[in-house]
Enzyme design. Structure first.
Site, mmCIF file in Angstrom:
data_model
loop_
_atom_site.group_PDB
_atom_site.id
_atom_site.type_symbol
_atom_site.label_atom_id
_atom_site.label_comp_id
_atom_site.label_asym_id
_atom_site.label_seq_id
_atom_site.Cartn_x
_atom_site.Cartn_y
_atom_site.Cartn_z
ATOM 1 C CD GLU A 442 -2.978 -1.237 2.173
ATOM 2 O OE1 GLU A 442 -4.174 -1.437 1.894
ATOM 3 O OE2 GLU A 442 -2.560 -1.133 3.342
ATOM 4 C CD GLU A 512 -3.689 -6.879 3.054
ATOM 5 O OE1 GLU A 512 -4.781 -6.354 3.374
ATOM 6 O OE2 GLU A 512 -2.598 -6.306 3.164
#
Length: 982
Positions: A442, A512
């Protein structure tokens, strides 16, 4: 820092003068290169109590008063006033990169190190295992070096600064906030301190500078070594030898040493290659993690040994072929989990035993892969992954979440990105468990990522790279920094559509998915059914392993620290303590319970979703029931079934249970075979379920003999319905038409509400339910009619935006009353939590026994891990203590249940068809109004829910909601149940 006792009056510390905490271009000064040489001998540990001061800022003066702090450890959990803080995306301070706040907690650690006299003439190195976020090192008042990257070790050469046989004063200054903090903006607690071990070690002046092992599943072994000398120039005549498994290798039919080939020696850097081919090599994979002991020996010209490095190596290959990730040529499913270094008492400091317990638990529940979210984990974890068998995605300490776009292309941060990725690779490259390098998490996507990727591809072409930020731009791209399409929380239908599109160019493995916050992990079985049925989909990593609750004293709000050992059990904190999450340490800037999103509680107790995963990942499955018997399948990739044992169990609806041994067939991976039906099943008597309990037959490094691995099940016969026969008797009701019963303290009424789960709250459903008034429906009786013994009660339940019409027909039957219900939901109520009945019982009914799915908690979209059978659990153990109280304790597919007192008196309830049932000590409003379990007061009786329909759990706190098939729609819902007295 200006410290006259160390630097002299008025002296300015040159390390502080650099202000490295606000210099992103500075990643280190005086720090040695990272390497993969083993240094477990010739070591002086420096762990333990250090003198300690916590300053208000890095340039504040050191005072004369010292306390103590334990190393390794974080000061935020050791009694200081700087307490843990949790944020997810947001930085914990307002300053923009590369700046840090003026109020910047800075820990000063100091102790004497007694340098052994026998180290005279040797090269002496200080290793600090990890410090967050900037480390400044001094020895005897002299500056030694600087390091950044909170999750990798820093080494410094002290040879000219210390005298063997004399003590040296080591000072380690750790600055909490820095420019590096903006690149370490991970979803976790913010701490400060020295989180991994500190030590000194000594080497010969001639030493191994690095060792790179490449061991292929063909048996080819290549060991590339770098040699340096503390004196600069290399002495003549040095050479290398190697041993494998403690003996010389067979080569060309004779015992021989490794061949040292392609030796190239410069004046100051020696390079040599040792290589051979191992015949009949035992290959490494996660199912059979075969390891060899490799010893590399560096010799002086006279043949004596100057340095040694020992490694446990595995022969295996990783490659991408088209859209498949292959291990040793086999396509494997990645059944992964994201894992932080975490402990509820010590924060990011974890022991070897802690890490082993983590991996042992994961192994027993069917996981075969770990993503080191979002930084390199403690080095011991990789040794354990090698030994126990896990595929590891090794992730660099890069997450610039709050300022991702700006940092990804900022040239001032270029060195930091390359430094963090390259040092991780240099440290971990010899571990067979590491199959993929990750550039971080991220942090958008920019030139800094491409630069780091270029370095890795040059240094280690044997492993693929992944980075979600690059791959998310186009899953089918072939020109970015990721070799794998690794999205996070992608809708299942999008993944399947991509795999079927004809555009897929690389494996799709979600980095994820299935966010495990609170009562969650809905549709996990649906995901895996699609993954296993769709070429191109290969698995993913659940977010995440832990609930990061910190044990906290309720009395003063302080962390329990190391003194809290033993003050928790089975996921529950002891009286006077609780699991703290964001906001519990008085911080106003936080992200609440989002830190509690794991598959296990803070004490490593498995949540019910772990059993769901265990069945999804079962090595043995019942494929079907055919006339020739039960068809079993081996769903492993590399291993047979000889390490497993089995036991059959037959559950009949009448309460009969039969058990017997099961002989598992000799199946290779992917094979199936039919085995005879182990029992003669009666031709009548209702449902019949056959379960195969699979256990460990031979002790494994991660499981003793008898450990349960899975319980696959198949239904052999469907239900037989025996209708209740009405009797001539009146049903007793009150003036509002509510059933009167001696064992009920609250009559059966309609329920559309559940205490919102974290998914309900963060996904927005709970807000709609409250807007509709489902948490406070107002009941109004429309009519009460008697027809013979039958009583029909018509009522309306009014919310703020709609009215639900409800009919309840009470019919006396032998021993009790049958309740037939119908609820008509208006179109406005297009997605409610449940439709069903709620009532409360008298005190003393403390045991629940049922025929249905269990014994674990289960819900409509998370029920694969709960086999149908006869179960019994004390009522107080049915409740699941998710960190933030919420809906929990449900059991799916219940056919009948009874609640009984110790004298066997109580209630018996049979249902018209398998339904969702919950029995707890709490009303929904009790749970919804509490932040922690210490605020809950159990009710003396039981709160019982019988649901005609119950909404799925989904994962909407971060990811997709449940599938439409698990939603509760408007319209007419009907259900019935019969209540009897035992």
């Amino acid at each position: 820092m200006n410290d006259p006792s160390i630097l002299g009056p008025g002296a300015v510390d040159p390390l502080v003068a650099l202000r490295p905490w606000e210099a992103p271009e500075v990643t280190s000064w005086g720090r040695l290169p990272m390497n993969a040489v083993d240094r477990r001998s010739g070591v002086l540990p420096l762990d333990g109590d250090w003198r300690f001061q916590l300053l208000s800022a890095p340039d504040a003066p050191v005072g004369g008063a010292w306390s103590s702090a334990y190393v390794p450890g974080v000061w935020t959990l050791q009694g200081t006033d700087d307490l843990p803080q949790y944020t997810n995306v947001r930085m914990p301070f307002a300053e923009f990169p590369p700046h840090s706040p003026a109020a910047n907690p800075t820990g000063v650690y100091e102790r004497e190190a007694d340098v052994p006299a026998e180290w005279a003439g040797r090269r002496i190195v200080l290793r600090v295992g990890a410090a967050e976020s900037v480390l400044l090192v001094h020895v005897d008042g002299r500056p030694v070096g600087i390091s950044k990257d909170s999750h990798l070790a820093a080494e410094f050469d002290l040879t000219g600064l210390v005298r063997p046989g004399s003590p040296a004063t080591v000072r380690l200054t750790v600055v909490k906030w820095s420019d590096a903090s903006h690149i370490e903006d991970q979803d976790q607690w913010w701490h400060g301190g020295i989180t991994r071990s500190v030590l000194l070690y000594a080497t010969d002046p001639l030493y191994l500078a690095d060792v790179t092992v490449r061991a292929h599943h063909s048996g080819e072994l290549r060991v590339d070594c770098q040699v340096r000398s503390a004196g600069g120039a290399l002495p003549a005549g040095w050479h290398l030898t190697g041993e494998l498994d403690g003996q010389l290798l067979v080569q060309d039919g004779e015992f021989d040493r490794f061949n040292a080939e392609d030796e190239r020696v410069s004046d100051f850097l020696g390079e040599a290659r040792l290589q051979t081919t191992v015949p009949e090599v035992r290959t490494w994979n996660a199912e059979t993690p075969e390891l060899y002991d490799l010893t590399v020996l560096l010799h002086r010209a006279d043949g004596t040994i100057a340095d040694t490095s020992r490694h446990r190596i595995g022969f295996r290959d990783v490659e991408i072929a088209g859209r498949d990730l292959l291990i040793n040529g086999e396509r494997v499913f990645i059944r992964g989990v994201n894992r932080h270094d975490f402990h509820p008492l010590t924060g990011r400091t974890v022991s070897y035993d802690d890490m082993r317990a983590d991996l042992v638990l994961l192994k027993r529940f069917g996981f075969n892969a770990i993503r080191t979210a979002h930084y390199p984990n403690d080095p011991a974890l990789y040794d354990l992954a090698d030994e126990l068998g896990f595929y590891v995605v090794d992730e660099a300490d890069i997450e610039s979440h709050d300022h991702a776009h700006e940092i990804a292309d900022d040239p001032r941060c270029l060195n930091a990105f390359v430094d963090r990725v390259s040092r991780m690779v240099l440290r971990d490259k010899n571990h067979p468990s590491v199959i993929i390098w990750s550039l971080g998490n991220e942090s958008d996507y920019g030139a800094n990522h491409d630069a780091a990727a270029g370095w890795v591809r040059r240094h280690d072409p044997t492993r693929p790279l992944q980075y979600e930020g690059a791959a998310k731009l186009d899953w089918a791209a072939t020109d970015d920094a990721s070799d794998i399409a690794c999205p996070m929380y992608a809708p299942l239908e999008d993944c399947v559509a991509h795999a079927l599109s004809g555009r897929q160019t690389r494996p799709l493995i979600q980095c994820e998915y299935s966010h495990a916050m609170g009562n969650s992990n809905g549709t996990l079985a649906d995901h895996w059914a699609a993954i296993e049925a769709t070429p191109g989909l290969q698995g993913g990593f659940i977010w995440e392993f832990w609930d990061h609750g910190i044990l906290q004293r309720v009395s003063d709000g302080r962390p329990a620290g190391r003194a809290g050992a033993g003050l928790y059990d089975n996921g529950v904190a002891a009286p006077g303590y609780r699991w703290a999450y964001g906001g519990d340490f008085g911080e106003s800037h936080h992200d609440g319970a989002f830190i509690a999103d794991g598959m296990v509680f803070p004490d490593r107790t498995p949540k019910p979703a772990m059993y769901e995963h265990r069945e999804i990942a079962a090595p043995v499955r019942i494929e079907c029931f055919r006339h020739e018997g039960i068809v079993l399948g081996n769903h492993q990739h590399f291993r047979g079934l000889d390490w497993l044992a089995g036991e059959w169990r037959l559950d009949l609806a009448d309460g009969t249970t039969l058990t017997g041994p099961a002989e598992l067939p000799n199946l290779r991976p992917g094979e199936t075979a039919a085995v005879p039906l182990p029992f003669e099943v009666p031709h009548d008597g209702g449902e019949a379920w056959l379960t195969l309990r699979v256990t460990v037959a031979e002790e494994q490094p991660w499981a003793p003999r008898g450990t349960e691995m899975c319980v696959p099940q198949i239904r052999l016969r469907g239900p037989a319905v025996a209708p209740d026969v009405p009797v001539d008797r009146q049903v007793e009701v009150d003036g509002e038409g509510l059933l009167l019963h001696p064992l009920l303290t609250a009559a059966p009424t309609l329920s559309l509400w559940r205490a919102p789960t974290d998914n309900d709250e963060l996904g927005g459903m709970a807000g709609r339910w409250r807007t509709w008034g489902l948490d406070a429906l107002v009941r109004k009786v429309v009519s009460v009619r008697r027809n013979a013994g039958r009583l029909t009660v018509e009522a309306e339940y009014a919310g703020t935006t709609g009215v639900v019409r409800h009919r309840q027909v009470l019919t006396p039957v032998e021993g009790g009353v049958r309740v037939d219900e119908e609820a008509e939901l208006p179109e406005a109520f297009d997605d409610v939590a449940r439709v069903g009945t709620v009532f409360e019982t008298a005190a003393g009914l403390d045991l629940l026994e049922w025929f249905g799915q269990g014994p674990w908690e289960s819900y409509p979209d998370r029920s694969a891990g709960a086999p149908v059978g006869h179960h019994g659990v004390p009522v107080d153990e049915l409740f699941t203590p998710y960190l933030r109280p919420q809906e929990s304790g449900g059991r799916h597919g219940v056919r009948r249940f009874r609640l009984s007192a110790p004298d066997a008196t109580g209630l018996w309830v049979t249902l018209d068809e398998p339904r969702q049932v919950s029995v707890t000590r709490y009303r929904a409003e009790d749970l919804a109004s509490a932040r922690h379990h210490d605020e809950l007061v159990p009710r003396p009786g039981c709160v019982v829910h019988i649901d005609a329909a119950h909404r799925g759990l989904g994962t909407a706190s971060c990811g997709p909601d449940t599938s439409p098939s698990y939603l509760v729609a408007p319209g007419i819902h009907r259900w019935s149940w019969t209540l009897r007295v035992l």
